[in-house]
Design a protein around this motif. Structure first.
Motif, mmCIF file in Angstrom:
data_model
loop_
_atom_site.group_PDB
_atom_site.id
_atom_site.type_symbol
_atom_site.label_atom_id
_atom_site.label_comp_id
_atom_site.label_asym_id
_atom_site.label_seq_id
_atom_site.Cartn_x
_atom_site.Cartn_y
_atom_site.Cartn_z
ATOM 1 N N GLY A 51 1.549 -1.511 0.020
ATOM 2 C CA GLY A 51 0.233 -0.175 -0.044
ATOM 3 C C GLY A 51 0.621 1.162 -0.144
ATOM 4 N N THR A 52 0.480 2.430 -0.019
ATOM 5 C CA THR A 52 0.332 3.968 -0.220
ATOM 6 C C THR A 52 0.377 4.208 1.200
ATOM 7 O OG1 THR A 52 -1.789 4.592 -0.661
ATOM 8 C CG2 THR A 52 -0.040 3.762 -2.356
ATOM 9 N N THR A 53 0.844 5.574 1.537
ATOM 10 C CA THR A 53 0.220 6.684 3.098
ATOM 11 C C THR A 53 -0.691 6.236 3.105
ATOM 12 O OG1 THR A 53 2.155 7.844 2.317
ATOM 13 C CG2 THR A 53 0.683 8.446 3.966
ATOM 14 N N ASN A 54 -2.305 6.444 1.904
ATOM 15 C CA ASN A 54 -2.983 6.683 2.485
ATOM 16 C C ASN A 54 -4.114 5.406 1.997
ATOM 17 O OD1 ASN A 54 -3.023 9.195 2.157
ATOM 18 N ND2 ASN A 54 -2.924 9.909 0.129
ATOM 19 N N ASP A 55 -3.258 4.375 1.846
ATOM 20 C CA ASP A 55 -4.342 2.610 1.100
ATOM 21 C C ASP A 55 -3.543 1.687 1.447
ATOM 22 O OD1 ASP A 55 -6.617 3.977 -0.498
ATOM 23 O OD2 ASP A 55 -5.221 5.646 -1.547
ATOM 24 N N LYS A 56 -4.125 1.324 2.608
ATOM 25 C CA LYS A 56 -3.726 -0.903 2.334
ATOM 26 C C LYS A 56 -2.715 -1.439 0.874
ATOM 27 C CE LYS A 56 -4.829 -4.736 5.184
ATOM 28 N NZ LYS A 56 -5.810 -5.540 4.996
ATOM 29 N N SER A 57 -3.629 -0.968 0.256
ATOM 30 C CA SER A 57 -3.403 -1.476 -1.324
ATOM 31 C C SER A 57 -3.438 -0.857 -2.083
ATOM 32 C CB SER A 57 -4.009 -2.827 -1.540
ATOM 33 O OG SER A 57 -3.301 -3.763 -0.849
ATOM 34 N N LYS A 58 -2.258 -1.003 -3.901
ATOM 35 C CA LYS A 58 -2.339 -0.168 -4.360
ATOM 36 C C LYS A 58 -3.262 -2.053 -5.721
ATOM 37 C CE LYS A 58 1.946 0.393 -4.542
ATOM 38 N NZ LYS A 58 3.108 1.195 -4.695
ATOM 39 N N PHE A 59 -3.177 -1.013 -6.809
ATOM 40 C CA PHE A 59 -4.058 -1.645 -7.724
ATOM 41 C C PHE A 59 -3.743 -1.968 -8.933
ATOM 42 C CE2 PHE A 59 -6.888 -1.300 -3.981
ATOM 43 C CZ PHE A 59 -7.434 -2.709 -3.741
ATOM 44 N N ILE A 60 -2.447 -2.509 -9.437
ATOM 45 C CA ILE A 60 -1.962 -1.892 -10.763
ATOM 46 C C ILE A 60 -2.267 -2.594 -12.030
ATOM 47 C CG2 ILE A 60 0.409 -2.382 -11.872
ATOM 48 C CD1 ILE A 60 0.415 -0.647 -9.122
ATOM 49 N N PRO A 61 -2.971 -2.346 -12.645
ATOM 50 C CA PRO A 61 -3.540 -2.852 -13.915
ATOM 51 C C PRO A 61 -2.503 -3.109 -14.974
ATOM 52 C CG PRO A 61 -3.226 -0.346 -14.428
ATOM 53 C CD PRO A 61 -2.379 -0.648 -12.625
ATOM 54 N N VAL A 62 -3.153 -4.517 -15.137
ATOM 55 C CA VAL A 62 -2.355 -5.875 -15.999
ATOM 56 C C VAL A 62 -3.181 -6.261 -16.871
ATOM 57 C CG1 VAL A 62 -1.248 -8.109 -16.176
ATOM 58 C CG2 VAL A 62 -1.662 -6.657 -14.097
ATOM 59 N N SER A 63 -2.986 -5.247 -18.610
ATOM 60 C CA SER A 63 -3.641 -5.550 -19.739
ATOM 61 C C SER A 63 -3.216 -6.727 -20.155
ATOM 62 C CB SER A 63 -3.149 -4.046 -20.708
ATOM 63 O OG SER A 63 -1.721 -4.175 -21.010
ATOM 64 N N LYS A 64 -4.069 -6.798 -21.176
ATOM 65 C CA LYS A 64 -3.484 -8.770 -22.150
ATOM 66 C C LYS A 64 -2.262 -8.028 -22.951
ATOM 67 C CE LYS A 64 -8.519 -10.070 -23.088
ATOM 68 N NZ LYS A 64 -9.501 -10.237 -23.961
ATOM 69 N N ARG A 65 -2.376 -7.033 -23.226
ATOM 70 C CA ARG A 65 -0.607 -6.991 -23.718
ATOM 71 C C ARG A 65 0.391 -6.958 -22.865
ATOM 72 N NH1 ARG A 65 0.462 -1.661 -28.436
ATOM 73 N NH2 ARG A 65 2.912 -1.587 -27.338
ATOM 74 N N GLY A 66 -0.118 -6.930 -21.896
ATOM 75 C CA GLY A 66 1.159 -6.429 -20.808
ATOM 76 C C GLY A 66 1.354 -7.141 -20.752
ATOM 77 N N LEU A 67 0.288 -8.071 -20.232
ATOM 78 C CA LEU A 67 0.757 -9.614 -20.046
ATOM 79 C C LEU A 67 2.070 -10.765 -20.766
ATOM 80 C CD1 LEU A 67 -2.190 -11.187 -18.606
ATOM 81 C CD2 LEU A 67 -0.533 -11.127 -17.550
ATOM 82 N N GLN A 68 1.353 -10.012 -22.326
ATOM 83 C CA GLN A 68 2.241 -10.323 -23.149
ATOM 84 C C GLN A 68 3.715 -10.525 -23.113
ATOM 85 O OE1 GLN A 68 0.916 -13.836 -24.246
ATOM 86 N NE2 GLN A 68 -0.176 -14.090 -23.426
ATOM 87 N N HIS A 69 3.889 -8.639 -23.511
ATOM 88 C CA HIS A 69 4.988 -7.836 -23.776
ATOM 89 C C HIS A 69 5.512 -7.178 -23.064
ATOM 90 C CE1 HIS A 69 3.918 -8.157 -28.220
ATOM 91 N NE2 HIS A 69 2.605 -7.850 -27.780
ATOM 92 N N LEU A 70 5.533 -7.584 -21.811
ATOM 93 C CA LEU A 70 5.996 -7.177 -20.324
ATOM 94 C C LEU A 70 6.787 -8.503 -19.018
ATOM 95 C CD1 LEU A 70 4.409 -3.973 -18.951
ATOM 96 C CD2 LEU A 70 6.824 -4.428 -19.344
ATOM 97 N N HIS A 71 5.699 -9.425 -18.893
ATOM 98 C CA HIS A 71 5.619 -9.877 -18.094
ATOM 99 C C HIS A 71 5.754 -11.724 -18.657
ATOM 100 C CE1 HIS A 71 3.876 -7.763 -14.797
ATOM 101 N NE2 HIS A 71 3.109 -7.279 -15.574
ATOM 102 N N TYR A 72 4.653 -11.942 -19.910
ATOM 103 C CA TYR A 72 5.149 -13.168 -20.153
ATOM 104 C C TYR A 72 6.963 -13.757 -21.319
ATOM 105 C CZ TYR A 72 1.270 -14.885 -18.579
ATOM 106 O OH TYR A 72 -0.242 -15.429 -17.536
ATOM 107 N N ALA A 73 7.034 -11.538 -21.641
ATOM 108 C CA ALA A 73 8.146 -12.133 -21.974
ATOM 109 C C ALA A 73 9.652 -12.274 -21.032
ATOM 110 C CB ALA A 73 8.300 -10.259 -22.852
#
Length: 501
Positions: free
Chosen positions: A100-122
């Motif tokens: 989390g941040t100062t104001n929130d317990k958690s952050k929610f990071i978007p994971v797009s379909k393209r990001g899955l392939q070209h960032l994470h799985y890559a």
């Protein structure tokens, strides 16, 4: 022909493409920026920031501000409720839950379909490509991969979006073919209760031909310890004779290195560091003899870097990859196909090479101690502990440190809470060696320690066994990708931990 030999042939074209990282890093990054801006030009964010008029890096800097999570939180909340085309084209269904941040317990990071392939799985693919390139006799695919991940977070799900640890999102969306080569089974991998999960993973994998393991060193060690308890064996290769590699990331490996060496004594065992985060996959250790990592420059991620001494300024200097300098501490800024634009990820890095661009993670922008002008960063802590352990035949399992601003005698110091896997015979000697090593590698710390005028000698509190795991469990953060905060500039975490001693 073995399965690994077939895989090697399939990866040959990527092996060739990776050569561009050796000399053409800046050009790779120019193409990435151009592609990202073009793809997002018609999003709400792209229209509001004139993406269609961006032709150069200078244009990008003028039109797009540096962002923290708080700056984009409202946009992400709208996306989680189903709105399309806000930060990235279309609707994004998955969100990686991060600390989390100062104001929130958690952050929610978007994971797009393209990001899955070209960032994470890559990144996962290239880890295998580089490993096979460095190890021509590997039989990696002739057995199973033990992949240790996190879990879904259904309490955070909304009608139009799903939340989970990044590793659980990767497992959920992975190509079904990969499941032929991985353990444990999906239902076990996604369990939320880590204590139940570690036992089930151990039991499911005992009789498998595991050739490689992947995960966060601390949590993987807990699973492997359970494997040894169930089998009664002393060394892991007695259970899995063909184990040959540990792909690790998430926390620094230094505190765990000796424990893994004792657990796995096979001469064919290799270790490969990866830099994968909720926001993307950024680096890989491409040379077994060099602990620094290659910055992956042709994924869907454009990098910028802020010198650490600029970080608190209203308009900090920010440079692209072509302008970075060696041996300088930078905060990393990213723009990705998951809709993060000039986003401050919170990690700090130091470059050890240019062309190819290689680096190591030096710490976190919020994990440091600078209560008295000493500017102690995580990399200093890791090196100091490594030295003190080597000199005292000790092993550190977990640790955290924070300032004592003033005690009853008006004395200030750093307080360390350390859980040892092997406790030194003389804790005072250990503390003295740690203190002296920190002075040796950090001139600011040395100046503040001069004649004990500003800072007194550091204090070590030896933690009871299991203290840090108990603390993480109390926060609902046992297992997955959760980490103990190593350094803090305030006493919130350390006082909480000490209250459980």
């Amino acid at each position: 022909m073995s399965v690994t030999q077939i895989a090697r042939m399939l990866f040959s074209s990527r092996m060739k493409a990776l050569e561009k990282h050796l000399t053409g890093g800046a050009e790779l990054q120019r193409k990435v920026l151009r592609n990202l801006v073009s793809a997002a030009a018609d999003t709400e964010y792209g229209r509001n920031h004139g993406f269609s008029d961006i032709k150069t890096y200078d244009d990008f800097v003028k039109k797009v501000p540096i962002n923290s999570y708080e700056d984009v939180k409202n946009d992400i909340d709208r996306m989680r409720h189903g709105e399309k085309g806000i930060l990235w084209p279309g609707r994004i269904d998955w969100y990686a839950k991060s600390s989390g941040t100062t104001n929130d317990k958690s952050k929610f990071i978007p994971v797009s379909k393209r990001g899955l392939q070209h960032l994470h799985y890559a990144g996962g693919t290239d880890a295998v490509v580089m490993y096979l390139q460095n190890n021509p006799n590997s039989r990696l695919f002739d057995g199973k991969s033990l992949i240790l991940g996190g879990s879904h977070s259904p309490n955070y799900n909304l009608k139009h979006s799903l939340v989970g640890d990044l590793s659980s999102i990767l497992i959920e969306n992975i190509n079904p073919v990969v499941n032929l080569f991985r353990v444990p089974k999906k239902e076990t991998a996604l369990l939320a209760d880590f204590e139940i999960k570690r036992d089930r993973i151990a039991r499911e994998t005992l009789n498998q031909n595991v050739t490689n393991i992947s995960g966060v060193p601390s949590w993987m060690l807990s699973v492997l310890t359970r494997v040894m308890e169930l089998t009664g064996k002393k060394h892991l290769e007695e259970v899995w004779p063909n184990v040959e590699c540990f792909f690790h990331g998430g926390v620094a490996f230094t505190p765990y290195r000796e424990q893994y060496k004792q657990l796995i004594t096979s001469p064919k065992m290799h270790y490969m560091e990866t830099y994968n985060a909720s926001e993307g996959f950024f680096g890989l250790q491409n040379d077994p003899e060099d602990s620094s990592m290659l910055l992956m420059l042709d994924y869907d991620c454009f990098y910028e870097f802020i010198p650490l001494d600029e970080l608190d300024k209203e308009n900090p200097v920010c440079v692209p990859i072509r302008d970075v300098e060696l041996n300088k501490n930078y905060a990393m800024i990213i723009s990705t196909s998951c809709g993060l634009w000039r986003y401050m990820i919170g990690d700090t890095v130091v470059f050890t090479s240019i062309n190819p661009y290689k680096f190591y993670i030096s710490g976190r922008t919020k994990y440091f101690i600078n209560a008295f002008g000493e500017e102690l960063i995580q990399d200093n802590a890791e090196k100091g502990l490594e030295y003190a352990c080597a000199e005292n035949n000790a092993e550190v399992l977990e640790y955290t440190a924070a300032p004592v601003f003033m005690d009853g005698n008006a004395k200030c110091r750093h307080q360390w809470v350390i859980e040892f896997a092997k406790t030194p015979d003389d804790i005072n000697k250990f503390a003295d060696m740690l203190d002296k090593k920190l002075q040796e590698i950090n001139s600011d710390y040395e100046a503040k320690r001069y004649k004990n005028i500003t800072l007194q000698p550091l204090e070590i509190v030896v933690a009871r066994p299991g203290l840090f795991n108990d603390w993480l469990k109390s926060k609902g953060k046992l297992g997955g990708q959760h980490k103990v905060p190593r350094l803090s500039n305030n006493r919130d975490n350390i006082d909480d931990i000490l209250s459980m001693m």
